[in-house]
Scaffold this active site. Structure first.
Site, PDB file in Angstrom:
ATOM      1  N   GLY A  43       0.815  -1.213   0.000  1.00 14.71           N
ATOM      2  CA  GLY A  43       0.000   0.000   0.000  1.00 14.71           C
ATOM      3  C   GLY A  43       0.847   1.261   0.000  1.00 14.71           C
ATOM      4  N   CYS A  44       1.909   1.249   0.787  1.00 15.26           N
ATOM      5  CA  CYS A  44       2.776   2.430   0.887  1.00 15.26           C
ATOM      6  C   CYS A  44       3.551   2.646  -0.412  1.00 15.26           C
ATOM      7  CB  CYS A  44       3.720   2.292   2.076  1.00 15.26           C
ATOM      8  SG  CYS A  44       2.826   2.239   3.654  1.00 15.26           S
ATOM      9  N   THR A  45       3.928   1.567  -1.061  1.00 12.17           N
ATOM     10  CA  THR A  45       4.623   1.671  -2.345  1.00 12.17           C
ATOM     11  C   THR A  45       3.689   2.249  -3.402  1.00 12.17           C
ATOM     12  OG1 THR A  45       6.120  -0.131  -1.794  1.00 12.17           O
ATOM     13  CG2 THR A  45       5.858   0.379  -4.139  1.00 12.17           C
TER      14      THR A  45
END
Length: 156
Positions: free
Chosen positions: A44-46
């Site tokens: 998700g952060c990527t």
């Protein structure tokens, strides 16, 4: 003091992936997208970082800088920036100082375990240093597009 829409954004200084110290108040006169995320290199952060990367020039056209913040140390940020060619700084908030100022350091639950961590959140700070908009408990899909749309329509 915590972050409240319409109020001045809480000031902080943190080490940045650029090798410098980033102090929020030194960037008055520009719009700022400040996004808090849990951890480098996670799916998700990527996705979120790459979405901000892909719209970076559009934010720049609106006189807006993008800043990512997580509790990860600088060496992890450096790998993340390099791997995904991120054109904006990531700040290391290892003591969760900024996360607490913006009330995004929360009790989280995952697979029955409770722990403290960052609640994915985004703040748009206007040129005067006030919080113009906040999103909490962010879902990554279409979020960056929504943030850019707000900046383009609401901030001059």
């Amino acid at each position: 003091m915590t972050a409240i829409t319409g109020e001045f954004a809480p000031d902080f200084s943190l080490p940045a992936s650029t090798g410098e110290t980033f102090t929020l108040s030194e960037h008055r006169g520009k719009n700022i997208v400040l996004y808090f995320y849990p951890k480098d290199m996670t799916p998700g952060c990527t996705t979120q970082a790459c979405d901000f990367r892909d719209r970076h020039s559009q934010f720049a056209e609106e006189d807006t800088i993008v800043i990512g913040i997580s509790p990860d140390p600088l060496n992890r940020h450096d790998k993340f920036v390099e791997k995904h060619e991120l054109p904006f700084p990531l700040l290391a908030d290892e003591q969760h100082t900024a996360a607490e100022l913006y009330d995004v350091w929360k009790l989280k639950k995952n697979f029955g375990k409770e722990y403290m961590g960052v609640e994915r959140s985004t703040f748009v700070i206007d040129k005067e240093g006030r919080i113009a908009k906040e999103w909490r408990k962010v879902k990554v899909k279409d979020h960056v597009e929504e943030v850019h749309s707000f900046v383009k329509k609401e901030l001059k």
